[in-house]
Design an enzyme around this catalytic site. Structure first.
Site, PDB file in Angstrom:
ATOM      1  N   ARG A 163      12.356  19.905  -5.062  1.00 12.49           N
ATOM      2  CA  ARG A 163      11.642  19.832  -6.358  1.00 12.49           C
ATOM      3  C   ARG A 163      10.134  20.003  -6.157  1.00 12.49           C
ATOM      4  NH1 ARG A 163      16.204  19.978  -7.077  1.00 12.49           N
ATOM      5  NH2 ARG A 163      17.518  18.727  -8.440  1.00 12.49           N
ATOM      6  N   SER A 237      16.044  14.476 -15.231  1.00 11.81           N
ATOM      7  CA  SER A 237      15.717  13.446 -14.225  1.00 11.81           C
ATOM      8  C   SER A 237      14.237  13.124 -14.295  1.00 11.81           C
ATOM      9  CB  SER A 237      16.019  13.963 -12.819  1.00 11.81           C
ATOM     10  OG  SER A 237      17.329  14.433 -12.767  1.00 11.81           O
ATOM     11  N   GLU A 333       9.393  13.056 -11.012  1.00 12.95           N
ATOM     12  CA  GLU A 333       9.588  14.501 -10.856  1.00 12.95           C
ATOM     13  C   GLU A 333       8.831  15.216 -11.982  1.00 12.95           C
ATOM     14  OE1 GLU A 333      13.804  15.935 -10.645  1.00 12.95           O
ATOM     15  OE2 GLU A 333      13.157  17.335 -12.206  1.00 12.95           O
TER      16      GLU A 333
HETATM   17  C1  LIG Z   1      18.142  17.741 -20.121  1.00 11.06           C
HETATM   18  C2  LIG Z   1      17.346  18.249 -18.923  1.00 11.06           C
HETATM   19  C3  LIG Z   1      18.009  18.508 -17.729  1.00 11.06           C
HETATM   20  C4  LIG Z   1      17.301  18.991 -16.610  1.00 11.06           C
HETATM   21  N1  LIG Z   1      17.989  19.239 -15.451  1.00 11.06           N
HETATM   22  C5  LIG Z   1      17.337  19.723 -14.367  1.00 11.06           C
HETATM   23  C6  LIG Z   1      18.047  20.028 -13.148  1.00 11.06           C
HETATM   24  O1  LIG Z   1      19.261  19.891 -13.064  1.00 11.06           O
HETATM   25  N2  LIG Z   1      17.333  20.497 -12.103  1.00 11.06           N
HETATM   26  C7  LIG Z   1      15.982  20.697 -12.168  1.00 11.06           C
HETATM   27  O2  LIG Z   1      15.407  21.143 -11.161  1.00 11.06           O
HETATM   28  N3  LIG Z   1      15.290  20.426 -13.296  1.00 11.06           N
HETATM   29  C8  LIG Z   1      15.918  19.952 -14.394  1.00 11.06           C
HETATM   30  N4  LIG Z   1      15.222  19.660 -15.552  1.00 11.06           N
HETATM   31  C9  LIG Z   1      13.775  19.867 -15.579  1.00 11.06           C
HETATM   32  C10 LIG Z   1      13.362  21.228 -16.198  1.00 11.06           C
HETATM   33  O3  LIG Z   1      14.430  21.815 -16.844  1.00 11.06           O
HETATM   34  C11 LIG Z   1      12.825  22.190 -15.139  1.00 11.06           C
HETATM   35  O4  LIG Z   1      11.733  21.620 -14.448  1.00 11.06           O
HETATM   36  C12 LIG Z   1      12.369  23.526 -15.747  1.00 11.06           C
HETATM   37  O5  LIG Z   1      12.024  24.429 -14.731  1.00 11.06           O
HETATM   38  C13 LIG Z   1      11.186  23.337 -16.692  1.00 11.06           C
HETATM   39  O6  LIG Z   1      10.921  24.572 -17.299  1.00 11.06           O
HETATM   40  P1  LIG Z   1       9.951  24.680 -18.522  1.00 11.06           P
HETATM   41  O7  LIG Z   1       9.877  26.126 -18.868  1.00 11.06           O
HETATM   42  O8  LIG Z   1      10.358  23.790 -19.596  1.00 11.06           O
HETATM   43  O9  LIG Z   1       8.576  24.214 -17.837  1.00 11.06           O
HETATM   44  P2  LIG Z   1       7.399  23.318 -18.432  1.00 11.06           P
HETATM   45  O10 LIG Z   1       7.917  21.942 -18.681  1.00 11.06           O
HETATM   46  O11 LIG Z   1       6.749  24.000 -19.559  1.00 11.06           O
HETATM   47  O12 LIG Z   1       6.391  23.294 -17.199  1.00 11.06           O
HETATM   48  C14 LIG Z   1       6.706  22.593 -16.010  1.00 11.06           C
HETATM   49  C15 LIG Z   1       5.519  22.685 -15.048  1.00 11.06           C
HETATM   50  O13 LIG Z   1       5.346  24.028 -14.618  1.00 11.06           O
HETATM   51  C16 LIG Z   1       4.068  24.554 -15.000  1.00 11.06           C
HETATM   52  N5  LIG Z   1       4.329  25.932 -15.454  1.00 11.06           N
HETATM   53  C17 LIG Z   1       5.151  26.291 -16.458  1.00 11.06           C
HETATM   54  N6  LIG Z   1       5.217  27.626 -16.553  1.00 11.06           N
HETATM   55  C18 LIG Z   1       4.396  28.127 -15.587  1.00 11.06           C
HETATM   56  C19 LIG Z   1       4.029  29.443 -15.176  1.00 11.06           C
HETATM   57  N7  LIG Z   1       4.516  30.520 -15.791  1.00 11.06           N
HETATM   58  N8  LIG Z   1       3.157  29.570 -14.148  1.00 11.06           N
HETATM   59  C20 LIG Z   1       2.655  28.487 -13.521  1.00 11.06           C
HETATM   60  N9  LIG Z   1       2.960  27.220 -13.863  1.00 11.06           N
HETATM   61  C21 LIG Z   1       3.825  27.041 -14.873  1.00 11.06           C
HETATM   62  C22 LIG Z   1       3.571  23.640 -16.111  1.00 11.06           C
HETATM   63  O14 LIG Z   1       2.163  23.610 -16.156  1.00 11.06           O
HETATM   64  C23 LIG Z   1       4.169  22.307 -15.695  1.00 11.06           C
HETATM   65  O15 LIG Z   1       3.377  21.700 -14.710  1.00 11.06           O
HETATM   66  C24 LIG Z   1      15.908  19.198 -16.691  1.00 11.06           C
HETATM   67  C25 LIG Z   1      15.241  18.950 -17.916  1.00 11.06           C
HETATM   68  C26 LIG Z   1      15.949  18.494 -19.021  1.00 11.06           C
HETATM   69  C27 LIG Z   1      15.234  18.250 -20.310  1.00 11.06           C
END
Ligand SMILES: Cc1cc2nc3c(=O)[nH]c(=O)nc-3n(C[C@H](O)[C@H](O)[C@H](O)COP(=O)(O)OP(=O)(O)OC[C@H]3O[C@@H](n4cnc5c(N)ncnc54)[C@H](O)[C@@H]3O)c2cc1C
Length: 337
Positions: A163, A237, A333
């Protein structure tokens, strides 16, 4: 560019937080122009994708939110069993996985149904069911926010960990990932060992699953275990699973013979944070606004009407009680903004 935008629809916890400035990016030219604008130079900024891994701690974000919404997927190369696919950062991750699976391309099926966008996936090297993004990652293209220069990051350059990546550490907030290239396979072995995949397949009478059946099984398992963020706010998580020394683990095992664990390289042991939190008595705990999900203690949830601070306070209490009971400090995380 808009001003005073409520970020409630842009974060899966569903907290209200007003952004002073908000710019939606639909193509790279818009991003390049924005980087050279006065607002960008003068204000602090946050790159936001799906908002599934950010916690807005305050109700006002005094800066510029750059919302990445660029679309597009294409096959760059096919050679033998290998297929290189490029996806733009704003592509929806679960939809992208679904599309690759429907085209019989292997490599990211165990990461099905993880909410978010493609560009955020390398940031924390998303993982689930025994696989991580890095397993099928080839490279990504990014733009340096201070100069506007493009840079390609190889797998090595991303320094992926559990992660974790260079984008959460040394280069935090310095680059925006604009596209990701994946090395997928036309044929590969499926990974069924992790979690309750096998049990689910057995229950459903599936002996040797197809790629599509595995994808669908993982979606169903996740749906049964995790809250639907449209109904109950969460970031999945909230804490990372702590990785401890063998000596510390063996000492704990004397008091808790059934402690679940996974062996890690370098003589370390990973312990599920959800188990620690559950043992500390938090599973299902709730007040009016926030709580610990009743089906999975690793997931902190927002039932509505709360603020980011409610989650911050709950997370701190959980950290303290887990540390008092087990001597292990668990760390978030989720990205705290
Ligand atoms: C119900 C649920 C289940 C989940 N299950 C998992 C799982 O099984 N495994 C797992 O690993 N994660 C899981 N997650 C966490 C999440 O889905 C991941 O971290 C996902 O990659 C977040 O994507 P996002 O587009 O929403 O990012 P955001 O929440 O918008 O951003 C996350 C971080 O990345 C940065 N960021 C975003 N886009 C960019 C970009 N293009 N360039 C540079 N930095 C950037 C942001 O500034 C922030 O710091 C879960 C979340 C939820 C709500």
């Amino acid at each position: 560019m808009k001003t005073n935008v409520d970020l409630q629809p842009y974060n899966s916890f569903g907290f209200h937080a007003v952004a002073k400035y908000f710019a939606e990016i639909n193509d790279i030219q818009e991003l390049e122009a924005l980087i050279h604008s006065d607002v960008f130079k003068n204000e602090k900024h946050l790159i936001l994708s799906g908002g599934n891994n950010v916690l807005f701690q305050e109700e006002y974000f005094d800066g510029l939110v750059v919302y990445i919404n660029t679309k597009g997927t294409k096959i760059l190369e096919e050679q033998g069993n290998d297929v290189v696919v490029r996806a733009q950062a704003g592509e929806d991750w679960p939809e992208f996985v679904k599309r690759m699976v429907s085209q019989s391309l292997y490599g990211i099926e165990n990461l099905a149904h993880i909410p978010g966008k493609v560009g955020a996936a390398p940031v924390q090297n998303i993982g689930a069911y025994g696989m991580e993004l890095k397993d099928s990652f080839l490279q990504c293209e990014a733009i340096e926010l201070s100069t506007g220069n493009k840079r390609v990051f190889t797998k090595k350059g991303c320094r992926f960990g559990y992660r974790d990546s260079v984008f959460k550490n040394e280069l935090k907030g310095q680059y925006v990932i604009t596209s990701v290239d994946f090395l997928l396979k036309k044929n590969a072995l499926l990974h069924l060992e992790y979690g309750n995949i096998k049990a689910y397949l057995e229950q459903n009478g599936i002996e040797s699953p197809t790629l599509q059946q595995l994808h669908d099984a993982i979606c169903a398992i996740r749906d049964a275990k995790l809250p639907d963020v449209k109904q109950i706010g969460s970031c999945g998580s909230f804490f990372k699973n702590p990785v401890i020394s063998v000596a510390q683990f063996e000492a704990l095992q004397k008091d808790y013979p059934n402690i679940p664990h996974y062996d890690e390289p370098n003589g370390k042991v990973k312990v599920p944070a959800g188990w620690l939190i559950e043992q500390a008595g938090w599973k299902g705990w709730r007040n009016e606004h926030v709580g610990v999900y009743e089906k999975q203690a690793l997931v902190l949830v927002h039932y509505g009407g709360g603020t980011g601070q409610d989650i911050v306070e709950l997370a701190k209490k959980i950290q303290v009680s887990v540390e008092e009971k087990f001597g292990i400090r668990i760390s978030p995380e989720v990205n705290l903004v």
